[in-house]
Design a protein around this motif. Structure first.
Motif, PDB file in Angstrom:
ATOM      1  N   UNK A 224       0.518  -1.327  -0.128  1.00 32.59           N
ATOM      2  CA  UNK A 224       0.271   0.271   0.047  1.00 32.59           C
ATOM      3  C   UNK A 224       0.923   1.175  -0.604  1.00 32.59           C
ATOM      4  N   UNK A 225       1.051   2.141  -1.403  1.00 31.23           N
ATOM      5  CA  UNK A 225       1.834   2.921  -0.920  1.00 31.23           C
ATOM      6  C   UNK A 225       1.786   3.852  -0.046  1.00 31.23           C
ATOM      7  N   UNK A 226       0.381   4.483   1.118  1.00 33.50           N
ATOM      8  CA  UNK A 226       1.203   5.272   2.301  1.00 33.50           C
ATOM      9  C   UNK A 226       2.133   4.607   3.082  1.00 33.50           C
ATOM     10  N   UNK A 227       2.063   3.443   3.435  1.00 34.37           N
ATOM     11  CA  UNK A 227       2.268   2.872   4.714  1.00 34.37           C
ATOM     12  C   UNK A 227       4.506   2.861   4.945  1.00 34.37           C
ATOM     13  N   UNK A 228       5.329   2.820   5.129  1.00 34.75           N
ATOM     14  CA  UNK A 228       6.780   2.739   5.041  1.00 34.75           C
ATOM     15  C   UNK A 228       6.413   1.555   4.793  1.00 34.75           C
ATOM     16  N   UNK A 229       8.377   1.847   3.919  1.00 36.28           N
ATOM     17  CA  UNK A 229       8.871   0.531   3.758  1.00 36.28           C
ATOM     18  C   UNK A 229      10.229   0.123   4.858  1.00 36.28           C
ATOM     19  N   UNK A 230      10.702  -1.337   5.475  1.00 35.10           N
ATOM     20  CA  UNK A 230      11.644  -0.877   6.178  1.00 35.10           C
ATOM     21  C   UNK A 230      11.946  -1.774   5.785  1.00 35.10           C
ATOM     22  N   UNK A 231      13.610  -2.723   6.796  1.00 33.76           N
ATOM     23  CA  UNK A 231      13.566  -4.600   5.863  1.00 33.76           C
ATOM     24  C   UNK A 231      13.980  -5.151   7.765  1.00 33.76           C
ATOM     25  N   UNK A 232      13.647  -5.968   7.141  1.00 35.83           N
ATOM     26  CA  UNK A 232      13.797  -7.266   8.114  1.00 35.83           C
ATOM     27  C   UNK A 232      14.643  -6.402  10.127  1.00 35.83           C
ATOM     28  N   UNK A 233      15.670  -5.987  10.167  1.00 38.42           N
ATOM     29  CA  UNK A 233      15.886  -5.909  10.809  1.00 38.42           C
ATOM     30  C   UNK A 233      15.215  -4.592  11.759  1.00 38.42           C
ATOM     31  N   UNK A 234      15.098  -3.008  10.836  1.00 43.02           N
ATOM     32  CA  UNK A 234      14.189  -2.568  11.702  1.00 43.02           C
ATOM     33  C   UNK A 234      13.037  -2.194  11.928  1.00 43.02           C
ATOM     34  N   UNK A 235      12.077  -3.467  11.120  1.00 43.15           N
ATOM     35  CA  UNK A 235      11.126  -4.090  11.615  1.00 43.15           C
ATOM     36  C   UNK A 235      11.403  -5.298  12.898  1.00 43.15           C
ATOM     37  N   UNK A 236      12.279  -5.461  13.024  1.00 42.27           N
ATOM     38  CA  UNK A 236      12.355  -6.572  14.446  1.00 42.27           C
ATOM     39  C   UNK A 236      12.762  -5.112  15.932  1.00 42.27           C
ATOM     40  N   UNK A 237      13.449  -4.405  15.186  1.00 42.58           N
ATOM     41  CA  UNK A 237      13.956  -3.834  16.222  1.00 42.58           C
ATOM     42  C   UNK A 237      13.233  -2.930  16.877  1.00 42.58           C
ATOM     43  N   UNK A 238      11.777  -2.845  15.937  1.00 42.51           N
ATOM     44  CA  UNK A 238      11.038  -1.987  16.036  1.00 42.51           C
ATOM     45  C   UNK A 238      10.132  -2.817  16.659  1.00 42.51           C
ATOM     46  N   UNK A 239       9.293  -3.120  16.427  1.00 40.59           N
ATOM     47  CA  UNK A 239       8.277  -4.644  17.163  1.00 40.59           C
ATOM     48  C   UNK A 239       9.372  -4.861  18.455  1.00 40.59           C
ATOM     49  N   UNK A 240      10.559  -5.421  18.942  1.00 36.41           N
ATOM     50  CA  UNK A 240      10.894  -4.924  20.232  1.00 36.41           C
ATOM     51  C   UNK A 240      11.033  -3.702  20.964  1.00 36.41           C
ATOM     52  N   UNK A 241      10.564  -2.682  20.843  1.00 38.43           N
ATOM     53  CA  UNK A 241      10.274  -1.357  21.459  1.00 38.43           C
ATOM     54  C   UNK A 241       9.081  -1.345  21.530  1.00 38.43           C
ATOM     55  N   UNK A 242       8.316  -1.723  20.960  1.00 40.43           N
ATOM     56  CA  UNK A 242       6.966  -1.981  21.145  1.00 40.43           C
ATOM     57  C   UNK A 242       6.554  -2.932  22.019  1.00 40.43           C
ATOM     58  N   UNK A 243       6.882  -4.353  21.507  1.00 44.80           N
ATOM     59  CA  UNK A 243       6.566  -5.493  22.822  1.00 44.80           C
ATOM     60  C   UNK A 243       7.331  -5.874  23.715  1.00 44.80           C
ATOM     61  N   UNK A 244       8.453  -5.404  23.678  1.00 45.40           N
ATOM     62  CA  UNK A 244       9.637  -6.111  24.104  1.00 45.40           C
ATOM     63  C   UNK A 244       9.017  -6.113  26.007  1.00 45.40           C
ATOM     64  N   UNK A 245       8.790  -4.624  26.383  1.00 46.57           N
ATOM     65  CA  UNK A 245       8.692  -4.240  27.742  1.00 46.57           C
ATOM     66  C   UNK A 245       7.716  -4.764  28.915  1.00 46.57           C
ATOM     67  N   UNK A 246       7.104  -6.354  27.501  1.00 45.65           N
ATOM     68  CA  UNK A 246       5.382  -7.238  28.403  1.00 45.65           C
ATOM     69  C   UNK A 246       5.863  -8.407  27.710  1.00 45.65           C
ATOM     70  N   UNK A 247       7.158  -8.943  26.461  1.00 44.19           N
ATOM     71  CA  UNK A 247       7.243 -10.263  26.191  1.00 44.19           C
ATOM     72  C   UNK A 247       7.928 -10.597  26.671  1.00 44.19           C
ATOM     73  N   UNK A 248       7.587 -11.845  26.998  1.00 48.55           N
ATOM     74  CA  UNK A 248       9.892 -12.609  27.496  1.00 48.55           C
ATOM     75  C   UNK A 248       9.946 -13.348  26.154  1.00 48.55           C
ATOM     76  N   UNK A 249      11.523 -12.852  26.232  1.00 44.63           N
ATOM     77  CA  UNK A 249      12.603 -12.998  24.835  1.00 44.63           C
ATOM     78  C   UNK A 249      11.572 -14.146  24.159  1.00 44.63           C
ATOM     79  N   UNK A 250      11.554 -15.264  24.894  1.00 49.89           N
ATOM     80  CA  UNK A 250      11.587 -16.783  23.849  1.00 49.89           C
ATOM     81  C   UNK A 250       9.533 -16.177  23.172  1.00 49.89           C
ATOM     82  N   UNK A 251       8.559 -15.596  23.635  1.00 48.08           N
ATOM     83  CA  UNK A 251       7.703 -15.396  22.869  1.00 48.08           C
ATOM     84  C   UNK A 251       7.625 -14.938  21.840  1.00 48.08           C
ATOM     85  N   UNK A 252       8.518 -13.152  21.897  1.00 45.12           N
ATOM     86  CA  UNK A 252       8.897 -12.078  21.141  1.00 45.12           C
ATOM     87  C   UNK A 252       9.201 -13.096  19.642  1.00 45.12           C
ATOM     88  N   UNK A 253      10.770 -13.824  19.736  1.00 46.73           N
ATOM     89  CA  UNK A 253      10.885 -14.447  19.259  1.00 46.73           C
ATOM     90  C   UNK A 253      10.246 -15.297  18.429  1.00 46.73           C
TER      91      UNK A 253
END
Length: 261
Positions: A224-253
């Motif tokens: 979709x044209x309006x959405x930003x495009x990221x790499x896998x690493x950027x996506x992972x880092x962003x998800x970690x920032x949002x979810x990492x505070x309340x998820x265990x590493x096992x569940x996040x991975x």
């Protein structure tokens, strides 16, 4: 008589060589796959990965008593030479399964486009009402081909064991009768199309149910044209920032591996 027999033998031999020389290897087609998710096993794995005292543990434990053992989803792969696209096929699901799909626990409903020759991978999905577009190189897979064989959808397939995303173990069955090196996921790198795929960690398997050799145009316009495009690493880092505070590493991975597969 000897001359007649020799002539017949030569003709038969020539026809056999011609047949082998012109064996048909399809360059285009559409393949339909069924993805079977072992729902209770997957949910049990998520529950085991939750942090101690996580408020959602009781919710998932109660939900697990109501969900069916398995859910079957459908994927469609279109391929043409070195281009491949993977798309989900929409179909009715029981209410509990539909709820789990919306939560992203069983499948993200991702659309994938790959250009094998250009080492290019595009992937898009929706999480929490937000579109995520990922553009990157093809994922790395370390394969070891075995001597085990299986027939899938009428094609003789050979087994290969692989490791991807650093530690995710996968089992693939590929056929060199379809020379495009792709699969119903992001996996690639074998000398033919993967018609069967098992990912024990994610408690699912995918097998081809129908192979159609027809003109196909892989869908490269999945973003979709309006959405930003990221790499896998950027996506992972962003998800970690949002979810990492309340998820265990096992569940996040576990969640990230499902997203990138």
């Amino acid at each position: 008589m000897k001359l007649f027999i020799s002539t017949i033998f030569f003709l038969v031999l020539s026809l056999g060589m011609a047949s082998a020389q012109y064996t048909f290897f399809p360059q285009q087609g559409v393949i339909t796959y069924d993805k079977t998710v072992h729902v209770k096993n997957l949910m049990r794995r998520h529950i085991q990965s939750l942090k101690d005292g996580d408020f959602s543990k009781k919710y998932f434990e109660e939900m697990m008593t109501k969900v069916p053992e398995t859910a079957v989803l459908t994927k469609k792969v279109s391929f043409s030479d070195q281009e491949v696209s993977v798309e989900p096929v929409e179909k009715e699901q029981p209410q509990m399964i539909a709820n789990l799909l919306r939560m992203g626990l069983l499948d993200y409903g991702s659309k994938i486009y790959q250009n094998i020759g250009k080492d290019e991978s595009l992937m898009t999905m929706e999480i929490g009402g937000s579109q995520i577009n990922i553009k990157d190189s093809l994922t790395n897979v370390k394969w070891k081909i075995t001597n085990e064989y299986r027939n899938i959808a009428g094609y003789d397939c050979r087994r290969a064991n692989g490791v991807t995303l650093d530690s995710v173990y996968v089992v693939a069955f590929y056929t060199d009768q379809i020379p495009t090196s792709a699969s119903p996921s992001t996996l690639h790198g074998l000398p033919g199309m993967i018609l069967g795929l098992v990912v024990p960690e994610q408690h699912f398997n995918i097998y081809a149910t129908k192979v159609e050799m027809t003109a196909a145009t892989p869908n490269a316009n999945i973003f979709k044209k309006k959405a930003d495009t990221t790499t896998r690493k950027q996506t992972r880092d962003r998800m970690k920032e949002i979810l990492g505070q309340w998820m265990s590493d096992k569940q996040f991975n576990l969640i990230i591996a499902a997203m990138f597969l």
